[in-house]
Design a protein around this motif. Structure first.
Motif, PDB file in Angstrom:
ATOM      1  N   VAL A 196      63.865   0.707  74.484  1.00 14.55           N
ATOM      2  CA  VAL A 196      63.707  -0.714  74.778  1.00 14.55           C
ATOM      3  C   VAL A 196      62.318  -1.153  74.334  1.00 14.55           C
ATOM      4  O   VAL A 196      61.452  -0.330  74.028  1.00 14.55           O
ATOM      5  CB  VAL A 196      63.910  -1.014  76.282  1.00 14.55           C
ATOM      6  N   SER A 197      62.106  -2.448  74.324  1.00 13.95           N
ATOM      7  CA  SER A 197      60.848  -3.002  73.819  1.00 13.95           C
ATOM      8  C   SER A 197      59.665  -2.558  74.677  1.00 13.95           C
ATOM      9  O   SER A 197      59.787  -2.403  75.891  1.00 13.95           O
ATOM     10  CB  SER A 197      60.919  -4.531  73.810  1.00 13.95           C
ATOM     11  N   PRO A 198      58.498  -2.366  74.068  1.00 12.70           N
ATOM     12  CA  PRO A 198      57.304  -2.013  74.839  1.00 12.70           C
ATOM     13  C   PRO A 198      56.845  -3.163  75.717  1.00 12.70           C
ATOM     14  O   PRO A 198      57.224  -4.317  75.497  1.00 12.70           O
ATOM     15  CB  PRO A 198      56.269  -1.695  73.749  1.00 12.70           C
ATOM     16  N   LEU A 199      56.048  -2.834  76.723  1.00 11.15           N
ATOM     17  CA  LEU A 199      55.524  -3.852  77.633  1.00 11.15           C
ATOM     18  C   LEU A 199      54.247  -4.443  77.039  1.00 11.15           C
ATOM     19  O   LEU A 199      53.137  -3.982  77.312  1.00 11.15           O
ATOM     20  CB  LEU A 199      55.229  -3.242  79.009  1.00 11.15           C
ATOM     21  N   SER A 200      54.397  -5.461  76.237  1.00  8.50           N
ATOM     22  CA  SER A 200      53.234  -6.108  75.647  1.00  8.50           C
ATOM     23  C   SER A 200      52.476  -6.859  76.736  1.00  8.50           C
ATOM     24  O   SER A 200      53.064  -7.511  77.589  1.00  8.50           O
ATOM     25  CB  SER A 200      53.671  -7.084  74.551  1.00  8.50           C
ATOM     26  N   GLY A 201      51.173  -6.728  76.732  1.00  9.25           N
ATOM     27  CA  GLY A 201      50.353  -7.415  77.724  1.00  9.25           C
ATOM     28  C   GLY A 201      50.107  -6.621  78.980  1.00  9.25           C
ATOM     29  O   GLY A 201      49.487  -7.125  79.924  1.00  9.25           O
ATOM     30  N   SER A 202      50.573  -5.363  79.036  1.00  5.28           N
ATOM     31  CA  SER A 202      50.399  -4.530  80.223  1.00  5.28           C
ATOM     32  C   SER A 202      49.423  -3.385  79.972  1.00  5.28           C
ATOM     33  O   SER A 202      49.398  -2.800  78.880  1.00  5.28           O
ATOM     34  CB  SER A 202      51.739  -3.936  80.662  1.00  5.28           C
ATOM     35  N   LEU A 203      48.644  -3.064  81.006  1.00 10.34           N
ATOM     36  CA  LEU A 203      47.847  -1.851  80.988  1.00 10.34           C
ATOM     37  C   LEU A 203      48.766  -0.659  81.205  1.00 10.34           C
ATOM     38  O   LEU A 203      49.851  -0.790  81.773  1.00 10.34           O
ATOM     39  CB  LEU A 203      46.790  -1.913  82.097  1.00 10.34           C
ATOM     40  N   ASN A 204      48.325   0.526  80.775  1.00  8.56           N
ATOM     41  CA  ASN A 204      49.144   1.726  80.926  1.00  8.56           C
ATOM     42  C   ASN A 204      48.408   2.731  81.806  1.00  8.56           C
ATOM     43  O   ASN A 204      47.252   3.072  81.539  1.00  8.56           O
ATOM     44  CB  ASN A 204      49.454   2.345  79.564  1.00  8.56           C
TER      45      ASN A 204
END
Length: 275
Positions: A196-204
């Motif tokens: 699925v699409s990556p979480l753009s705008g999120s810290l990891n």
């Protein structure tokens, strides 16, 4: 605001239609017997719902952070309300017999939208771990910690709440330990595995692993968890390269089952540095 979930007759045929689950009432039913009282915490820019029991100002505080909740109705349809159906983080908190226990819902969960104008779909999809989300959760922890000045806090996060626990801990000096349950400690890898699409705008969270190398931690994974498989906790442990970080795989547990009934026993295993 009532939050209803329609269960298909195919799934539960004897109901003959839709069953209604009031998610707020369900949370109150979980919290009440454990002596956890519902409150609101004002942060910038969110108002967070919390359930708390503070009975000893000279004891540490166990702070539980909820998972992502109902972020998606299906693989392609975003939920309009991320409030969790089962509130697993709250169910775990209700099992904790420590004198000071606080549960923090994530932004936009349980709190009416009228009180939370900053809420919007990005905050439970691609920006669920955005810097402003983590800052708001850290502010909430500040306010909780103020109830027992000078005491240490233990952070416990379920699923995406595990990522929040790690990212909040990286901003603080008063965290005695971290526990995660089915924790999404590397959302980039979780989403890659799920295609699925990556979480753009999120810290990891995994990017903070080294920073927390001296903080005692246990990361619990379910052997049957296909959402956040045990390899994710292993990756986090490897990234930390620290004897303070341990992982445990719980036989038979999935992402959403096998935790509540085991949690009282799992809590007896304290995070520590070294074997």
């Amino acid at each position: 605001m009532k939050r209803a979930v329609c269960l298909l007759a195919l799934v539960i045929p004897f109901l003959g239609g839709c069953a209604t689950l009031d998610r707020d009432a369900n949370a109150d039913a979980i919290a009440g017997p454990a002596g956890l009282t519902r409150m609101l915490i004002k942060t910038d820019p969110f108002v967070l719902t919390t359930f708390a029991r503070i009975t000893d100002l000279n004891a540490p505080i166990d702070i539980y952070i909820e998972g992502d909740g109902l972020a998606w109705v299906s693989r392609s349809e975003v939920s309009l309300d991320p409030t969790p159906r089962e509130a697993m983080g709250l169910q775990l908190a209700a099992q904790d017999r420590a004198p000071n226990v606080v549960y923090l819902a994530r932004p936009c969960q349980f709190t009416a939208r009228a009180k939370n104008p900053a809420c919007g779909i990005p905050y439970w999809t691609g920006k669920r771990f955005a810097p402003e989300i983590i800052a708001a959760m850290n502010q909430a922890v500040d306010q909780v910690a103020a109830h027992a000045p000078g005491q240490k806090i233990n952070l416990i996060g379920y699923s995406g709440g595990g990522a929040v626990a790690v990212l909040v801990a990286a901003r603080r000096q008063d965290v005695a330990s971290i526990r995660t349950v089915a924790g999404n400690l590397d959302h980039a890898e979780v989403n890659r595995l799920a295609k699925v699409s990556p979480l753009s705008g999120s810290l990891n969270a995994i990017d903070a692993a080294g920073q927390l190398a001296k903080t005692p931690q246990i990361h619990f994974s379910g052997s049957a968890d296909s959402v956040v498989p045990p390899v994710i906790a292993d990756r986090f442990r490897q990234a930390s390269a620290s004897p303070c970080v341990s992982v445990r795989t719980v036989p038979g547990a999935t992402h959403e089952t096998g935790w509540r009934e085991r949690w009282a026993d799992l809590l007896r295993e304290p995070p520590r540095c070294g074997s």
